[in-house]
Write an enzyme that holds these catalytic residues in place. Structure first.
Site, PDB file in Angstrom:
ATOM      1  N   LYS A 434      24.930  13.379  16.469  1.00  0.00           N
ATOM      2  CA  LYS A 434      25.170  12.560  17.835  1.00  0.00           C
ATOM      3  C   LYS A 434      26.056  11.520  17.599  1.00  0.00           C
ATOM      4  O   LYS A 434      26.959  11.359  18.466  1.00  0.00           O
ATOM      5  CB  LYS A 434      23.622  12.125  17.889  1.00  0.00           C
ATOM      6  CG  LYS A 434      22.445  12.542  18.338  1.00  0.00           C
ATOM      7  CD  LYS A 434      21.189  11.781  18.743  1.00  0.00           C
ATOM      8  CE  LYS A 434      20.916  10.966  17.576  1.00  0.00           C
ATOM      9  NZ  LYS A 434      19.948  11.240  16.709  1.00  0.00           N
ATOM     10  N   ARG A 509      13.737   7.343  22.603  1.00  0.00           N
ATOM     11  CA  ARG A 509      13.401   8.277  21.504  1.00  0.00           C
ATOM     12  C   ARG A 509      11.953   8.532  21.750  1.00  0.00           C
ATOM     13  O   ARG A 509      11.191   9.112  20.861  1.00  0.00           O
ATOM     14  CB  ARG A 509      13.565   7.446  20.297  1.00  0.00           C
ATOM     15  CG  ARG A 509      14.254   8.223  19.266  1.00  0.00           C
ATOM     16  CD  ARG A 509      14.920   6.981  18.129  1.00  0.00           C
ATOM     17  NE  ARG A 509      14.986   7.468  17.023  1.00  0.00           N
ATOM     18  CZ  ARG A 509      16.435   7.049  16.517  1.00  0.00           C
ATOM     19  NH1 ARG A 509      17.204   6.461  17.276  1.00  0.00           N
ATOM     20  NH2 ARG A 509      16.739   7.683  15.086  1.00  0.00           N
ATOM     21  N   ARG A 544      25.080  11.655   2.644  1.00  0.00           N
ATOM     22  CA  ARG A 544      25.927  10.807   3.225  1.00  0.00           C
ATOM     23  C   ARG A 544      26.074   9.275   2.767  1.00  0.00           C
ATOM     24  O   ARG A 544      24.948   8.673   2.250  1.00  0.00           O
ATOM     25  CB  ARG A 544      25.029  10.492   4.699  1.00  0.00           C
ATOM     26  CG  ARG A 544      25.935   9.880   5.800  1.00  0.00           C
ATOM     27  CD  ARG A 544      25.351   9.811   6.996  1.00  0.00           C
ATOM     28  NE  ARG A 544      24.027   9.153   7.473  1.00  0.00           N
ATOM     29  CZ  ARG A 544      23.559   9.033   8.598  1.00  0.00           C
ATOM     30  NH1 ARG A 544      24.268   9.644   9.626  1.00  0.00           N
ATOM     31  NH2 ARG A 544      22.574   8.746   8.630  1.00  0.00           N
ATOM     32  N   ARG A 577      22.620   4.627   3.589  1.00  0.00           N
ATOM     33  CA  ARG A 577      21.783   3.847   4.594  1.00  0.00           C
ATOM     34  C   ARG A 577      20.448   3.692   3.889  1.00  0.00           C
ATOM     35  O   ARG A 577      19.738   4.804   3.090  1.00  0.00           O
ATOM     36  CB  ARG A 577      21.588   4.704   5.881  1.00  0.00           C
ATOM     37  CG  ARG A 577      22.594   3.921   6.858  1.00  0.00           C
ATOM     38  CD  ARG A 577      22.596   4.807   7.991  1.00  0.00           C
ATOM     39  NE  ARG A 577      21.260   4.996   8.620  1.00  0.00           N
ATOM     40  CZ  ARG A 577      21.284   5.659   9.862  1.00  0.00           C
ATOM     41  NH1 ARG A 577      22.038   5.914  10.582  1.00  0.00           N
ATOM     42  NH2 ARG A 577      20.017   5.795  10.432  1.00  0.00           N
ATOM     43  N   ARG A 588      11.506  10.698   9.099  1.00  0.00           N
ATOM     44  CA  ARG A 588      12.099  10.582  10.431  1.00  0.00           C
ATOM     45  C   ARG A 588      12.129  11.887  11.139  1.00  0.00           C
ATOM     46  O   ARG A 588      12.074  11.847  12.215  1.00  0.00           O
ATOM     47  CB  ARG A 588      13.544  10.129  10.105  1.00  0.00           C
ATOM     48  CG  ARG A 588      13.831   8.708   9.586  1.00  0.00           C
ATOM     49  CD  ARG A 588      14.892   8.263   9.030  1.00  0.00           C
ATOM     50  NE  ARG A 588      16.339   8.405   9.883  1.00  0.00           N
ATOM     51  CZ  ARG A 588      17.474   8.400   9.272  1.00  0.00           C
ATOM     52  NH1 ARG A 588      17.613   8.628   8.144  1.00  0.00           N
ATOM     53  NH2 ARG A 588      18.416   8.419  10.275  1.00  0.00           N
TER      54      ARG A 588
END
Ligand code: AMP
Length: 639
Positions: A434, A509, A544, A577, A588
């Protein structure tokens, strides 16, 4: 050719259409074509909405054959709309946009063809243009089947409905007369008329010297009294064997509330009516045990061009050409009205009235038009109505059908961008891309990204008490409670910087958030769902690494930094993160499945009901550029 000679004219239709509104359009096009001071003749596609979207037809070179055909069609051949402009004192964006469109196409004459609400819109536009010193002649051209516009003897469109209702009442009454022995005793005919009983009253014309039509009319001006009404029905059936009841959709109870209003309202804030005929019929069957039939004339009454009144057509054409003449004389903020100048024989003329007087005023039936009992019309009313329904001018027929047509008019090339840019929503699990796609689109279309997660992270970083609260959820990969998110995002979305379009990423969401967005009237053009498997997400997010100060994102496998753990440009250390650990990612993903995925079908439903919004589901596993190309193609298809 001087500048003033080439000023262009824009015509648009608004509100509920009539069977003769296109006669007005025909007259506007013909009259404008004769005027040397008018350059091009434009027409908006679907009223003021078309102007806002710069969706405009160029009618300057239509042939006379096509113009004649336009005049013969019922409906509004250029499309109508129900759209009320808000008060320019508080919401001037739409008004500025109108002036931008007018200016971009050198439009200095604007003719708006509609009812009371459109008169109000015309008045506001005229005032606004004056305040901005934009030279614009705004002329309102009346039309309304309800005949409730003030300061005009009648409104084009009404007389043809009156004729249809009178004729239908005669014809159904003859049917009833032949069936009432041993069968139907009452025919209930529901007609339009929001607050004014003009249409219902016209059923009274079915009673002629030659034809006895037992009739009860229910007017919205007279509160409905069921005891007195049932007594009246009973006595009429006793006297004649049967009775026709013509009921206006807007009749009210003694307490003043509508007898039958559907719960929905249109964008002007009016309740959508309909269904009162069945209610009356049920009452008669239950209380009097008379068999009854019900019909609701609905669109039939205003679409029946084959039975249009010739007088109405003449009125419709006259107001159209008078509006053009008024515009070129630089009249501003006026409505063309019809003035009755003689009764026997009927004579009339057009004149101009200031819109300030008219806007939002309703003309109800005068008391002396309804008889003492409240169920019929008086001679005064008959004298008013009868001249209006005189004459016939049905379209020519071919192969048994009227020669109606579908039209495709030349579209004027757009000169401006979209009014509000694009409003895009990305729905996808974490790690689907996204953010990456948003960055590409924002650059390409000059949009603002609204990444909910980023906003929350910034708040968390500030160390505020709200930030601390947010962090407690985010660290675990849990969703922040809806109330908090909705309040944060409402504040964010109201910022001016988003007025040229945005991409929503990570909000809504949950279903509650999606509904809150809808309730706040935040419109979306496109919803893009990116589909990726859980394995891909784990792979992508697990590797990441981020360079916090610049936002540069690396990936150990797909996009590794030159020095593992350090930013390529600054050599500063990279961080992960807090919620990119495998356990949190799994959490998640589970939350996405449970809470967020259902909003896709919510939007599917909304898109079915709303033409201006669409949903597209793309494979997010494809290469970044492939996905980006697909999204751009979708955006290019937005009107
Ligand atoms: P993101 O950067 O979009 O992955 O969001 C990071 C975290 O912020 C999520 O895991 C949630 O804890 C929180 N968050 C972001 N957007 C929302 C939202 N719309 N509703 C609830 N929590 C959210």
């Amino acid at each position: 050719m001087s500048a003033s000679e080439s000023m262009n004219l824009l015509y648009a239709q608004s509100g509920g259409v009539t069977s003769v509104i296109n006669s007005t359009a025909q007259a506007v096009i013909e009259e404008a074509g004769k005027q040397k001071s008018i350059g091009k003749i434009f027409c908006a596609n679907h009223g003021i909405v078309g102007v806002l979207k710069e969706d405009i037809f160029d009618l300057s070179s239509l042939s006379q054959r096509v113009i004649n055909k336009i005049g013969m069609n019922p409906g509004g051949v250029f499309g109508s709309c129900r759209f009320k402009l808000k008060d320019p004192k508080h919401h001037n964006r739409s008004f500025d946009r109108l002036l931008e469109v007018f200016s971009a196409h050198n439009i200095h004459y604007f003719l708006y063809n509609g009812g009371g609400d459109s008169a109000d819109t015309s008045y506001k536009i005229s005032q606004y243009a004056n305040s901005k010193k934009y030279d614009l002649s705004v002329i309102h051209i009346p039309k309304t089947i309800d005949n409730d516009l003030a300061y005009t003897d009648c409104s084009p469109g009404f007389a043809s409905v009156a004729k249809y209702v009178a004729v239908s009442t005669q014809e159904t009454s003859l049917d009833l007369a032949s069936m009432h022995v041993g069968s139907t005793k009452v025919f209930v005919f529901e007609v339009m008329g929001r607050h004014a009983g003009w249409i219902a009253a016209s059923a009274g014309l079915a009673q002629t010297k030659d034809m006895n039509t037992p009739l009860i009319i229910l007017f919205p001006e007279i509160p409905f009294d069921s005891t007195s009404f049932l007594k009246k029905v009973n006595s009429m059936v006793k006297a004649h064997g049967y009775v026709s009841v013509v009921v206006s959709e807007g009749i009210i109870s003694k307490s003043g509330s509508l007898m039958k209003a559907q719960l929905t309202t249109d964008s002007f804030g009016h309740k959508k009516l309909g269904g009162v005929g069945s209610l009356i019929s049920k009452l008669i069957e239950e209380k009097l045990k008379f068999k009854s039939h019900t019909a609701c004339s609905d669109y039939l009454q205003r679409a029946s061009r084959h039975l249009a009144s010739l007088t109405d057509i003449k009125h419709a054409m006259a107001v159209g050409s008078a509006a053009v003449k008024a515009a070129i004389k630089k009249q501003k903020g006026k409505m063309v009205s019809i003035k009755r100048t003689g009764s026997k024989p009927y004579r009339w003329k057009t004149e101009l009235v200031s819109l300030q007087k008219i806007a939002n005023k309703e003309k109800l039936m005068p008391k002396n038009f309804i008889d003492k009992e409240g169920y019929g019309i008086t001679t005064a009313c008959r004298n008013y109505l009868l001249p209006l329904i005189q004459g016939e001018s049905s379209p020519p027929f071919t192969k048994g059908l009227p020669m109606y047509s579908s039209f495709h008019f030349p579209i004027l090339k757009k000169r401006l961008g979209r009014m509000n840019g694009y409003r895009i929503l990305m729905v996808a699990p974490p790690g689907a891309g996204k953010g990456t796609q948003s960055a590409i689109l924002c650059k390409q279309y000059n949009l603002q990204s609204i990444a909910c997660g980023d906003l929350l992270r910034a708040e968390a970083k500030s160390g505020s008490s709200l930030g601390k609260k947010l962090l407690s959820y985010m660290q675990k990969g849990e969703l922040v409670p809806d109330e908090l998110i909705i309040s944060i995002m409402s504040k964010e979305l109201s910022k001016n910087k988003y007025s040229n379009g945005y991409i929503l990423d990570g909000f809504p969401r949950t279903l509650a958030q999606a509904r809150a967005l809808y309730d706040k009237n935040v419109s979306l053009d496109v919803i893009i769902e990116l589909r990726v498997s859980n394995a891909t997400v784990l792979d992508r997010l697990g590797g990441r690494w981020i360079h916090q100060p610049s936002g540069r994102v690396y990936h150990t496998k797909f996009n590794p930094p030159k020095n593992i753990g350090f930013d390529d440009e600054t050599n500063e250390p990279l961080t992960q993160r807090v919620d990119d650990t495998p356990a949190t990612i799994k959490n998640r993903l589970a939350i996405y499945e449970q809470e967020t995925a259902p909003i896709v079908s919510y939007y599917q439903d909304l898109c079915h009901r709303n033409d201006s919004m669409s949903l597209h589901s793309l494979n997010g596993e494809e290469l970044v550029n492939t996905v980006a190309k697909k999204i751009k193609k979708i955006i290019a298809s937005i009107p």
